[in-house]
Design an enzyme around this catalytic site. Structure first.
Site, PDB file in Angstrom:
ATOM      1  N   LYS A  61      -0.976  35.321 -35.557  1.00  0.00           N
ATOM      2  CA  LYS A  61      -0.910  34.237 -36.544  1.00  0.00           C
ATOM      3  C   LYS A  61      -1.880  34.519 -37.698  1.00  0.00           C
ATOM      4  O   LYS A  61      -1.553  34.340 -38.865  1.00  0.00           O
ATOM      5  CB  LYS A  61      -1.230  32.887 -35.868  1.00  0.00           C
ATOM      6  CG  LYS A  61      -0.084  32.414 -34.978  1.00  0.00           C
ATOM      7  CD  LYS A  61      -0.426  31.217 -34.110  1.00  0.00           C
ATOM      8  CE  LYS A  61       0.743  30.939 -33.161  1.00  0.00           C
ATOM      9  NZ  LYS A  61       0.518  29.817 -32.239  1.00  0.00           N
ATOM     10  N   GLN A 119      -4.431  26.344 -30.435  1.00  0.00           N
ATOM     11  CA  GLN A 119      -3.566  27.149 -29.569  1.00  0.00           C
ATOM     12  C   GLN A 119      -3.482  26.542 -28.169  1.00  0.00           C
ATOM     13  O   GLN A 119      -4.506  26.184 -27.576  1.00  0.00           O
ATOM     14  CB  GLN A 119      -4.094  28.597 -29.509  1.00  0.00           C
ATOM     15  CG  GLN A 119      -3.203  29.567 -28.770  1.00  0.00           C
ATOM     16  CD  GLN A 119      -1.833  29.780 -29.428  1.00  0.00           C
ATOM     17  OE1 GLN A 119      -1.682  29.628 -30.635  1.00  0.00           O
ATOM     18  NE2 GLN A 119      -0.841  30.111 -28.635  1.00  0.00           N
ATOM     19  N   ASP A 150       1.938  22.665 -36.498  1.00  0.00           N
ATOM     20  CA  ASP A 150       2.761  22.955 -35.312  1.00  0.00           C
ATOM     21  C   ASP A 150       3.905  21.944 -35.164  1.00  0.00           C
ATOM     22  O   ASP A 150       4.854  22.188 -34.412  1.00  0.00           O
ATOM     23  CB  ASP A 150       1.909  22.873 -34.034  1.00  0.00           C
ATOM     24  CG  ASP A 150       1.440  24.238 -33.548  1.00  0.00           C
ATOM     25  OD1 ASP A 150       2.226  25.197 -33.673  1.00  0.00           O
ATOM     26  OD2 ASP A 150       0.307  24.335 -33.049  1.00  0.00           O
TER      27      ASP A 150
HETATM   28  N1  GUN Z   1       1.280  28.144 -27.307  1.00  0.00           N
HETATM   29  C1  GUN Z   1       2.501  28.715 -27.163  1.00  0.00           C
HETATM   30  N2  GUN Z   1       3.264  28.463 -28.256  1.00  0.00           N
HETATM   31  C2  GUN Z   1       2.511  27.725 -29.095  1.00  0.00           C
HETATM   32  C3  GUN Z   1       2.748  27.189 -30.392  1.00  0.00           C
HETATM   33  O1  GUN Z   1       3.821  27.301 -30.989  1.00  0.00           O
HETATM   34  N3  GUN Z   1       1.693  26.497 -30.936  1.00  0.00           N
HETATM   35  C4  GUN Z   1       0.516  26.330 -30.288  1.00  0.00           C
HETATM   36  N4  GUN Z   1      -0.435  25.626 -30.897  1.00  0.00           N
HETATM   37  N5  GUN Z   1       0.275  26.824 -29.090  1.00  0.00           N
HETATM   38  C5  GUN Z   1       1.261  27.516 -28.504  1.00  0.00           C
END
Ligand code: GUN
Length: 284
Positions: free
Chosen positions: A52, A96, A119
């Site tokens: 990311k 996350q 998100d």
């Molecule tokens: N963990 C697995 N996929 C995601 C996601 O799309 N966003 C976040 N914040 N955590 C995750």
């Protein structure tokens, strides 16, 4: 011949479009900054977080990293998120998941300001999605809509069947396909006669979380199949929820694993980050 839906190429195209847009917006004085918060050092989470931040750098979005130890308390994490909510230099906040067991994920998600919820997990974002209001879209389902549209696949009027009803994929997927005028069915672990339902699908979205579970018996001839799963097979190769070799000859289009849905999630996260500066003046 089935069309292979190339998520790597489509996500690259989206990131390149965003890069250009960010250059234009930066020149006009609008800069995006994403706060990326990770608690603990789960190896899979570390890979996602690194990717990311890499995508942010590629597009020209600043990222601020907060790597907190596993022992961080819920109160400490809430306090950090509240600081980030108030910080005018931060446009988007990503915490996350999964979080350590002693932290209530729902509480943290609800603490993030809906205006920085890149998100799309906050109940306000979810509500906006279901009533058709503008807001942040959950990244994986939004990426699937882009995969379909950019591959020339019409959703309107189609029988769309989703396997899985999670808050992150299945439910927002249903809302988005409905918004595109699809006829939507959501199936789950208690669905009776799953094969009969999935065989109706013109577009089948598979997020069942079971390695290579979907065989050709579940798929109508000529269907479009989108595989959200990610597993390792007996040879340690990545594979999905769909038995690709068995299903592919019966489809009109299908996503591979890897290189299908996976790369789209980050591309759509980047789109949500850019959205924070596109709409800066419209937000209250
Ligand atoms: N963990 C697995 N996929 C995601 C996601 O799309 N966003 C976040 N914040 N955590 C995750």
């Amino acid at each position: 011949m089935s069309q292979l839906i190339d998520g790597k190429q489509i996500s690259k195209q989206i990131k390149d479009e965003l890069k250009e847009e960010v250059q234009r917006l930066s020149a006009a004085g609008r800069k995006a900054c994403l706060a990326v918060v990770q608690v603990g050092d789960d190896p899979a989470s570390s890979v996602y977080v690194r990717n990311k931040k890499k995508a942010c750098a590629y597009i020209g979005i600043e990222s601020k990293s907060f790597e907190l130890p596993e022992e961080t308390t819920e109160e400490e994490l809430i306090s950090l998120v509240e600081d980030l909510n108030r910080d005018n230099e931060v446009n988007g906040i990503l915490v996350q998941l999964p979080l350590p067991k002693h932290i209530d994920e729902d509480k943290i998600i609800r603490t993030i300001s809906p205006d920085k919820d890149v998100d799309g997990f906050h109940p306000v974002s979810v509500g906006r999605l279901w009533i058709g209001e503008k807001g942040f879209l959950s990244c994986t389902p939004a990426g699937i809509i882009q995969l379909l549209k950019r591959s020339g696949i019409t959703i309107e009027g189609k029988e769309c069947v989703i396997i899985g009803r999670s808050n992150i994929v299945g439910k927002p997927m249903a809302a988005l396909l409905l918004r595109e005028n699809g006829t939507v069915t959501v199936t789950h672990s208690r669905t009776k006669n799953l094969k009969e339902v999935t065989k109706r699908a013109d577009i089948l979205i598979v997020a069942i979380g079971k390695k290579q579970f979907i065989t050709s018996e579940y798929v109508k001839e000529g269907a479009v199949v989108i595989d959200v799963g990610m597993h390792r097979d007996e040879n340690n190769h990545l594979c999905g929820d769909v038995d690709f070799a068995d299903v592919e000859p019966h489809t009109s289009a299908i996503t591979p694993v890897p290189g299908g849905v996976g790369p789209m999630t980050i591309a759509m996260l980047m789109n949500n980050c850019v959205e924070t500066i596109r709409t800066q003046e419209e937000r209250p």
